[in-house]
Motif scaffolding. Structure first.
Motif, mmCIF file in Angstrom:
data_model
loop_
_atom_site.group_PDB
_atom_site.id
_atom_site.type_symbol
_atom_site.label_atom_id
_atom_site.label_comp_id
_atom_site.label_asym_id
_atom_site.label_seq_id
_atom_site.Cartn_x
_atom_site.Cartn_y
_atom_site.Cartn_z
ATOM 1 N N LEU A 83 -24.794 17.450 -5.084
ATOM 2 C CA LEU A 83 -23.707 17.862 -4.303
ATOM 3 C C LEU A 83 -23.187 17.469 -3.083
ATOM 4 C CD1 LEU A 83 -21.890 20.568 -4.689
ATOM 5 C CD2 LEU A 83 -24.076 21.916 -3.850
ATOM 6 N N PRO A 84 -24.165 17.137 -1.760
ATOM 7 C CA PRO A 84 -23.775 17.103 -0.758
ATOM 8 C C PRO A 84 -21.803 15.873 -0.098
ATOM 9 C CG PRO A 84 -26.649 16.875 -0.447
ATOM 10 C CD PRO A 84 -25.672 17.601 -1.877
ATOM 11 N N GLY A 85 -23.209 14.593 -1.424
ATOM 12 C CA GLY A 85 -22.281 13.407 -1.553
ATOM 13 C C GLY A 85 -21.341 13.937 -2.454
ATOM 14 N N TYR A 86 -20.831 14.880 -3.162
ATOM 15 C CA TYR A 86 -19.756 15.616 -3.946
ATOM 16 C C TYR A 86 -18.703 15.928 -2.531
ATOM 17 C CZ TYR A 86 -19.405 13.974 -8.680
ATOM 18 O OH TYR A 86 -19.472 13.541 -10.148
ATOM 19 N N VAL A 87 -19.757 17.028 -1.993
ATOM 20 C CA VAL A 87 -18.821 17.375 -0.822
ATOM 21 C C VAL A 87 -17.799 16.418 0.388
ATOM 22 C CG1 VAL A 87 -18.615 19.519 1.018
ATOM 23 C CG2 VAL A 87 -20.019 19.608 -1.113
ATOM 24 N N ALA A 88 -19.100 15.696 0.492
ATOM 25 C CA ALA A 88 -18.080 15.472 1.450
ATOM 26 C C ALA A 88 -17.292 14.137 1.432
ATOM 27 C CB ALA A 88 -19.256 13.969 2.125
ATOM 28 N N ALA A 89 -16.903 13.265 0.157
ATOM 29 C CA ALA A 89 -16.041 12.439 -0.703
ATOM 30 C C ALA A 89 -14.829 13.386 -1.292
ATOM 31 C CB ALA A 89 -16.452 11.823 -1.845
ATOM 32 N N GLN A 90 -15.111 14.867 -1.146
ATOM 33 C CA GLN A 90 -13.586 15.862 -1.169
ATOM 34 C C GLN A 90 -13.176 15.730 -0.030
ATOM 35 O OE1 GLN A 90 -15.814 18.348 -3.365
ATOM 36 N NE2 GLN A 90 -15.885 17.751 -5.192
ATOM 37 N N LEU A 91 -13.972 16.158 1.405
ATOM 38 C CA LEU A 91 -13.588 16.499 2.312
ATOM 39 C C LEU A 91 -12.897 15.554 3.306
ATOM 40 C CD1 LEU A 91 -16.471 18.721 3.981
ATOM 41 C CD2 LEU A 91 -14.677 19.217 3.225
ATOM 42 N N ALA A 92 -13.230 14.124 2.974
ATOM 43 C CA ALA A 92 -12.816 12.447 3.488
ATOM 44 C C ALA A 92 -11.314 13.075 2.904
ATOM 45 C CB ALA A 92 -14.260 12.178 3.880
ATOM 46 N N GLY A 93 -11.524 12.970 1.541
ATOM 47 C CA GLY A 93 -10.057 12.244 0.572
ATOM 48 C C GLY A 93 -9.301 13.724 1.080
ATOM 49 N N ALA A 94 -9.198 14.477 1.601
ATOM 50 C CA ALA A 94 -8.471 15.505 1.327
ATOM 51 C C ALA A 94 -7.753 15.316 3.178
ATOM 52 C CB ALA A 94 -9.318 17.323 1.495
ATOM 53 N N ALA A 95 -8.790 15.179 3.966
ATOM 54 C CA ALA A 95 -7.810 14.623 5.040
ATOM 55 C C ALA A 95 -7.574 13.345 5.149
ATOM 56 C CB ALA A 95 -9.488 14.310 5.927
ATOM 57 N N SER A 96 -7.937 12.511 4.377
ATOM 58 C CA SER A 96 -7.415 11.606 4.167
ATOM 59 C C SER A 96 -5.620 10.987 3.644
ATOM 60 C CB SER A 96 -7.638 9.829 3.392
ATOM 61 O OG SER A 96 -9.052 10.151 4.056
ATOM 62 N N GLY A 97 -5.745 12.184 2.399
ATOM 63 C CA GLY A 97 -4.658 12.249 1.621
ATOM 64 C C GLY A 97 -3.026 13.131 2.379
ATOM 65 N N ALA A 98 -3.744 14.005 3.353
ATOM 66 C CA ALA A 98 -2.384 14.460 3.901
ATOM 67 C C ALA A 98 -2.183 13.267 5.542
ATOM 68 C CB ALA A 98 -3.410 15.631 5.289
ATOM 69 N N TRP A 99 -3.141 12.502 5.757
ATOM 70 C CA TRP A 99 -2.710 12.114 6.353
ATOM 71 C C TRP A 99 -1.804 10.699 5.931
ATOM 72 C CZ3 TRP A 99 -7.906 10.729 8.615
ATOM 73 C CH2 TRP A 99 -8.859 12.405 9.624
#
Length: 229
Positions: A83-99
Motif C-alpha cells: 500500500l505505501p508504495g502504491y500511494v507514493a507512486a500515485q501521488l508522484a504520478g499525479a504531480a508529474s501528469g500536471a507538470w
C-alpha cells in the motif's frame, strides 16, 4: 513489484494529463463558457479513464487512487505491505501528469492553483462521489468495471458540486495547476478527508449489500491479485 509501481505511476500521470490538459484546452477554446469547458473536460476524462483501466489493469490493478488502494488492502486484494508504495507512486504520478500537461501547452511547469473549492456542499459531494466509485468498482459485473467506473465519474462530474474528484491523488496533482481543473492547496486536505470517508462508506455499503459481491475476483481493478500475492 517495481513493474507494478511503475504502472501505477504512469497510469496516474496519464490520468492527470487528461484531466489537466483537457481542462486547459477547454478553457482556451470555450469562449468563456464554463459549461462547455466542463463538458469537454468530462468527455476527455471519461475516455482516458476507460482506456487506462483497460490497459494497466492487468499489470497493477489500475487503481490510480489511494482510496481505492486502501480499500483493496483492507480486503486483502492488495497486500498491505504494497500500500505505501502504491500511494507514493500515485501521488508522484499525479504531480508529474500536471507538470507534463503544462509543458505541452507551453505554460510554466511549476505553479499553484488559486481555484478555491471549499464548503460543506463540496465536501459532501466528494463523500458521495467516492462512495459511489467504490461501490461501482466492488460490484461491477466481470469485464465491465472500466466502462462503469468511467461512466460513474463522467456522470458525477455533473451531479456533484465538486465535479467529482473522488481521488486523493487527483486532488494532490490538481493543486499544482492554476488552470480550469485546479484546486487551491489549502482546500486539498478537506477534499482528501472527505474522499477517505466516502471510500469507507462505499465499502461499508458494499458489505451491507452482500459482502464481496458477484465479481470481485474478476474485476479489472483487482485483477492483479495473483501477481501481487
Amino acid at each position: 513489484m517495481i513493474r507494478r509501481l511503475f504502472a501505477e505511476y504512469i497510469a496516474t500521470a496519464l490520468l492527470l494529463v487528461a484531466v489537466v490538459g483537457s481542462g486547459i484546452m477547454a478553457e482556451r477554446l470555450s469562449g468563456g463558457s464554463v459549461a462547455v469547458a466542463l463538458l469537454a473536460n468530462t468527455f476527455a476524462t471519461v475516455a482516458a479513464l476507460y482506456i487506462l483501466i483497460e490497459s494497466f489493469g492487468p499489470v497493477s490493478g489500475a487503481h490510480m487512487n489511494p482510496a481505492v488502494s486502501l480499500v483493496m488492502a483492507l480486503r486483502g486484494v492488495l497486500p498491505k505491505a504494497a500500500l505505501p508504495g502504491y500511494v507514493a507512486a500515485q501521488l508522484a504520478g499525479a504531480a508529474s501528469g500536471a507538470w507534463l500537461a503544462h509543458a505541452m501547452f507551453a505554460m510554466p511547469i511549476l505553479q499553484w492553483s488559486a481555484n478555491s473549492r471549499s464548503g460543506p456542499g463540496q465536501w459532501l459531494a466528494e463523500v458521495v462521489a467516492t462512495a459511489g466509485l467504490l461501490l461501482v468498482i466492488l460490484r461491477a459485473p466481470p469485464g465491465r468495471v472500466a466502462a462503469m467506473v468511467a461512466a460513474w465519474i463522467g456522470g458525477a462530474y455533473w451531479f456533484t458540486a465538486s465535479t467529482s474528484f473522488a481521488n486523493p491523488a487527483a486532488a494532490f496533482g490538481r493543486m499544482f495547476t492554476d488552470s480550469f481543473s485546479g484546486i487551491a492547496p489549502s482546500d486539498v486536505p478537506a477534499f482528501v478527508a472527505a474522499q477517505i470517508v466516502g471510500a469507507g462508506c462505499g465499502y461499508g455499503l458494499h458489505r451491507a449489500l452482500g459482502g464481496d459481491g458477484p465479481s470481485i475476483e474478476s474485476n479489472t481493478v483487482s485483477s492483479a491479485k495473483e501477481n501481487l500475492a
